[in-house]
Design a protein around this motif. Structure first.
Motif, PDB file in Angstrom:
ATOM      1  N   THR A 122       0.809  -1.216   0.000  1.00 15.01           N
ATOM      2  CA  THR A 122       0.000   0.000   0.000  1.00 15.01           C
ATOM      3  C   THR A 122       0.840   1.262   0.000  1.00 15.01           C
ATOM      4  OG1 THR A 122      -0.139  -0.181   2.416  1.00 15.01           O
ATOM      5  CG2 THR A 122      -1.963  -1.072   1.145  1.00 15.01           C
ATOM      6  N   ALA A 123       2.145   1.147  -0.159  1.00 13.53           N
ATOM      7  CA  ALA A 123       2.992   2.333  -0.122  1.00 13.53           C
ATOM      8  C   ALA A 123       3.076   3.038  -1.461  1.00 13.53           C
ATOM      9  CB  ALA A 123       4.399   1.968   0.361  1.00 13.53           C
ATOM     10  N   GLY A 124       2.689   2.375  -2.512  1.00 16.35           N
ATOM     11  CA  GLY A 124       2.715   2.995  -3.833  1.00 16.35           C
ATOM     12  C   GLY A 124       4.033   2.853  -4.562  1.00 16.35           C
ATOM     13  N   ALA A 125       5.030   2.166  -3.996  1.00 15.66           N
ATOM     14  CA  ALA A 125       6.333   2.040  -4.658  1.00 15.66           C
ATOM     15  C   ALA A 125       6.257   1.045  -5.799  1.00 15.66           C
ATOM     16  CB  ALA A 125       7.387   1.584  -3.640  1.00 15.66           C
ATOM     17  N   GLU A 126       6.879   1.375  -6.917  1.00 14.67           N
ATOM     18  CA  GLU A 126       6.911   0.475  -8.059  1.00 14.67           C
ATOM     19  C   GLU A 126       8.128  -0.432  -7.936  1.00 14.67           C
ATOM     20  OE1 GLU A 126       3.816   2.009  -8.342  1.00 14.67           O
ATOM     21  OE2 GLU A 126       4.035   0.774 -10.093  1.00 14.67           O
ATOM     22  N   ALA A 127       8.146  -1.265  -6.895  1.00  7.18           N
ATOM     23  CA  ALA A 127       9.275  -2.150  -6.659  1.00  7.18           C
ATOM     24  C   ALA A 127       9.465  -3.075  -7.852  1.00  7.18           C
ATOM     25  CB  ALA A 127       9.039  -2.971  -5.390  1.00  7.18           C
ATOM     26  N   GLY A 128      10.687  -3.121  -8.347  1.00  8.71           N
ATOM     27  CA  GLY A 128      10.996  -3.999  -9.463  1.00  8.71           C
ATOM     28  C   GLY A 128      10.693  -3.421 -10.826  1.00  8.71           C
ATOM     29  N   ILE A 129      10.277  -2.134 -10.910  1.00  9.90           N
ATOM     30  CA  ILE A 129      10.002  -1.479 -12.184  1.00  9.90           C
ATOM     31  C   ILE A 129      10.776  -0.168 -12.230  1.00  9.90           C
ATOM     32  CG2 ILE A 129       8.245  -0.419 -13.650  1.00  9.90           C
ATOM     33  CD1 ILE A 129       6.201  -2.270 -12.417  1.00  9.90           C
ATOM     34  N   VAL A 130      11.429   0.104 -13.345  1.00  9.57           N
ATOM     35  CA  VAL A 130      12.065   1.393 -13.575  1.00  9.57           C
ATOM     36  C   VAL A 130      11.139   2.226 -14.446  1.00  9.57           C
ATOM     37  CG1 VAL A 130      14.010   2.597 -14.626  1.00  9.57           C
ATOM     38  CG2 VAL A 130      14.409   0.507 -13.321  1.00  9.57           C
ATOM     39  N   GLN A 131      10.773   3.428 -13.975  1.00  9.27           N
ATOM     40  CA  GLN A 131       9.893   4.332 -14.705  1.00  9.27           C
ATOM     41  C   GLN A 131      10.710   5.524 -15.184  1.00  9.27           C
ATOM     42  OE1 GLN A 131       5.746   3.584 -12.265  1.00  9.27           O
ATOM     43  NE2 GLN A 131       7.133   5.127 -11.519  1.00  9.27           N
TER      44      GLN A 131
END
Length: 696
Positions: A122-131
């Motif tokens: 629920t923190a909103g982090a795109e863990a494992g994705i580079v944007q």
């Protein structure tokens, strides 16, 4: 284990000599230094459908069927067909990519192949994705606030490179992949031979109710100077479900600015770009991912509240490039960039819907980065060889005027060095890469519990190859070792229940992919064309990071092992006036005990058909068919099917030449559904869209 160690050692040995090359570094993929052929421009004009688009962020620019990994390109004409209100509507068409938020402009989070935002976090982090936006990394990790804020009208192309094949160039830990967004360039606005030109656009969407206007102007008075300015304004309202009930209240005025300039001095150039989004609104839902959620957690729960919220997102970059005509070993750029995302949250006007005091205040996510890259042409007789090498340093700074356990303040510093070798002998191309990255995260004194500075490092070798069997068929495969270092949010996110996990470790992934691509002409009818690509992957992750439970009070922990496997299939077929497309994605995964991972997206298919009725009129339909998914809490997210229709009218002569009218209806049948990666639902109901643009 011995097999993995042997492969890893072999990969390290194969790329070690390459990494020590005396060539410095340059980002061959920088939009300021693109050399892709104009005939294959990703920003194709109306009527110029690109069957096999150019990928500019997979090493040297090449068409998608020649990239040895699973990749999707959403180009100019497709963006027009989608007519997106937010970036989530673009990525919803890409196989293997799923949203985890709402239909709100400010509630977007993303998941690729089970990595990234999901119902488990629920923190909103795109863990494992580079944007990336124009090559600059974006990150925002504030609690229930979305993670990516982009003006879709400024986009010329969006690339999604699934899997860790792009970690070498764009950052360690891209287990899921890379989302790379490119903004419009001067060439997109100028007619042939013109020195200036532009575009104006007006738009409306019924859900979320929004009004839109933009103007973009490009200027190239001489061959050595060009500039671009674009302004867009959105008035955003509420998102509603199929029954007409409000899901998320946005209630925001959102002006956006894009500026670019480039000056060439012989074999050198200087380029500058700046993007600015400034959104202000009263009585918005604090929780832009799920809405108010009144009564969800316990009887009488008042919801997350409404507030007067300002969102500011900035991306600035200064690039110096040098490419001497008489030295093929130098194609050098140095980039200094600054990105920042701010949320300023104040109490709203409705006392019956207060926001918790710990969630108020200003949250600031700034990042400075310096990067030096070079592409050296080492080609010789009988082979082509390009070596991209680089160094990168950055500092991320998370601050808050009202610190809370769910929003820890911290600084993260990192430096890295990388090299990617691309060698082609005849029909065989081999890419080998190596990236080393070192990171230090330091908590600030505002944390309400004892914690320490944490240091991590990652060494990531990979190798990929593609072999063209003949003019139609090619086969490819890759092996990559990736290590995702924990974010500051994962390291220091505590709760009322206790401190953060002091022993959190990096994720370590071993990814294997293989597949085939096919392209041919005149299969069924004279002049028809087909391009297809299928990819299968297996990803073994040690110490996968997740929450210990489904709620925000559960700390982040490491799962001993997790296994993900699946694949994607994409095909585009052009016959006469028809353009047909199909995309399928399957992702399955479990932990070491056989428990299905809660981060998995729906397995789904996306089918599309476009008919060019005349040179001026195009009609289209797009359907998404998704399979249901069981969840960890014993519930099941049902399968669903949604259908969109769209039309474009573009007069080719007379006083109306240059005008384009786009009309569309999303979710035509007003289907109520909840994607597997959403925390709650439902998704938005039917949405009518209308846009009018004119080039000048």
């Amino acid at each position: 284990m011995m097999i993995h160690t042997t492969i890893r050692t072999a990969l390290l040995a194969s790329v070690a000599g390459m990494a020590l090359s005396p060539a410095l570094a340059q980002d061959a993929l920088d939009p300021a230094n693109q050399t892709a052929p104009q005939t294959a421009s990703p920003a194709a004009p109306h009527g110029a459908f690109v069957l096999d688009p150019v990928v500019i962020r997979a090493g040297k620019p090449k068409v998608a069927s020649d990239v040895p990994q699973s990749v999707t390109v959403v180009g100019g004409e497709q963006l027009d067909d989608i007519d997106p209100t937010h970036i989530g509507e673009v990525l919803a068409t890409v196989p293997g990519v799923a949203g985890s938020g709402s239909g709100s402009f400010f509630g977007q989070g993303f998941n690729i192949r089970g990595f990234g935002a999901s119902a488990a976090g629920t923190a909103g982090a795109e863990a494992g994705i580079v944007q990336l936006i124009d090559g600059e990394k974006k990150y925002y990790e504030s609690y229930r606030q979305g993670s990516l804020f982009v003006e879709p009208d400024f986009l010329r192309q969006v690339e999604v490179l699934r899997g860790p094949g792009s970690s070498t160039l764009y950052g360690s830990g891209a287990l899921g992949g890379v989302i790379a967004m490119e903004t419009i360039e001067v060439d997109d606005l100028l007619a042939d031979g013109a020195t200036s030109g532009g575009r104006v656009k007006l738009g409306y969407a019924s859900n979320a109710k929004s009004l839109f206007g933009s103007i973009a102007y490009g200027w190239r008075p001489t061959d050595d100077f060009e500039a671009l300015a674009a302004f867009a304004y959105r008035k955003l309202g509420d998102s509603k479900d199929a029954d007409g009930d409000v899901i998320v209240r946005s209630n925001t005025d959102t002006p956006n600015l894009l500026l670019k300039a480039k000056k060439t001095f012989g074999d050198q150039y200087v380029a500058f770009s700046y993007q600015h989004l400034e959104a202000k609104g009263d009585d918005q839902d604090f929780n832009q991912i799920e809405g108010a959620q009144v009564g969800v957690f316990y009887p009488g729960f008042p919801g997350w509240g409404v507030g007067d919220i300002t969102t500011r997102d900035q991306t600035a970059r200064l690039v110096w490039g040098w490419k001497p005509a008489d030295n093929r070993y130098i194609d050098l750029t140095a980039t200094l960039s600054y990105t920042n995302t701010i949320k300023d949250i104040r109490q709203g006007d409705d006392p019956s819907e207060p926001i918790m005091t710990s969630l108020l205040g200003k949250r600031d996510y700034g990042m400075w980065k310096f990067k030096v890259n070079n592409v050296a042409d080492l080609s010789g007789e009988g082979y082509d060889h390009f070596l991209t090498a680089g160094i990168e340093v950055f500092e991320q700074d998370r601050t808050s005027t009202a610190p809370s356990a769910s929003h820890p303040e911290a600084k993260t510093r990192s430096w890295s060095a990388y090299a990617l070798s691309e060698v082609t002998w005849g029909n065989l191309t081999v890419n080998s890469g190596l990236r080393y990255e070192k990171q230090r995260s330091q908590p600030k004194d505002s944390l309400g519990f004892q914690t320490n500075e944490r240091r991590f490092e990652a060494t990531e070798p990979q190798v990929a190859a593609i072999y063209r069997l003949n003019d139609q068929w090619a086969v490819f495969g890759s092996v990559a070792f990736v290590s995702r270092m924990p974010s500051a949010d994962e390291l220091y996110d505590g709760s009322m229940a206790g401190a953060a996990n002091p022993n959190l470790k990096s994720e370590k992934g071993k990814n294997v992919e293989f597949g085939a691509s096919y392209r041919a002409e005149s299969l069924i009818a004279d002049g028809d064309e087909l391009v297809a690509k299928v990819t299968y992957f297996r990803n073994h992750i040690d110490d996968m990071i997740t929450r210990s439970g489904g709620g925000p009070n559960d700390p982040f922990i490491n799962i001993a092992r997790a296994y993900l496997r699946g694949g994607e299939l994409e095909a585009n077929y052009l016959i006469g006036a028809w353009e047909l497309g199909a995309a399928f994605s399957v992702v399955n995964g479990e932990d070491q005990d056989g428990v299905i991972l809660d981060s998995l997206p729906n397995n789904r298919a996306t089918l599309s058909a476009n008919w060019r009725a005349t040179d001026e009129l195009k009609l289209g339909v797009r359907s998404t068919l998704a399979v249901g998914r069981d969840k960890l809490n014993g519930s099941r997210r049902g399968g669903y099917g949604t259908h969109d229709i769209f039309a474009t009218y573009a007069p080719q002569e007379g006083f109306a030449k240059g005008i384009e009218v786009h009309f569309g209806v999303d979710n035509v049948t007003n289907r109520e559904y909840v994607p597997a990666t959403w925390v709650t639902g439902p998704a938005p109901g039917r949405n009518f869209k209308l846009a009018l643009s004119r080039n000048f």
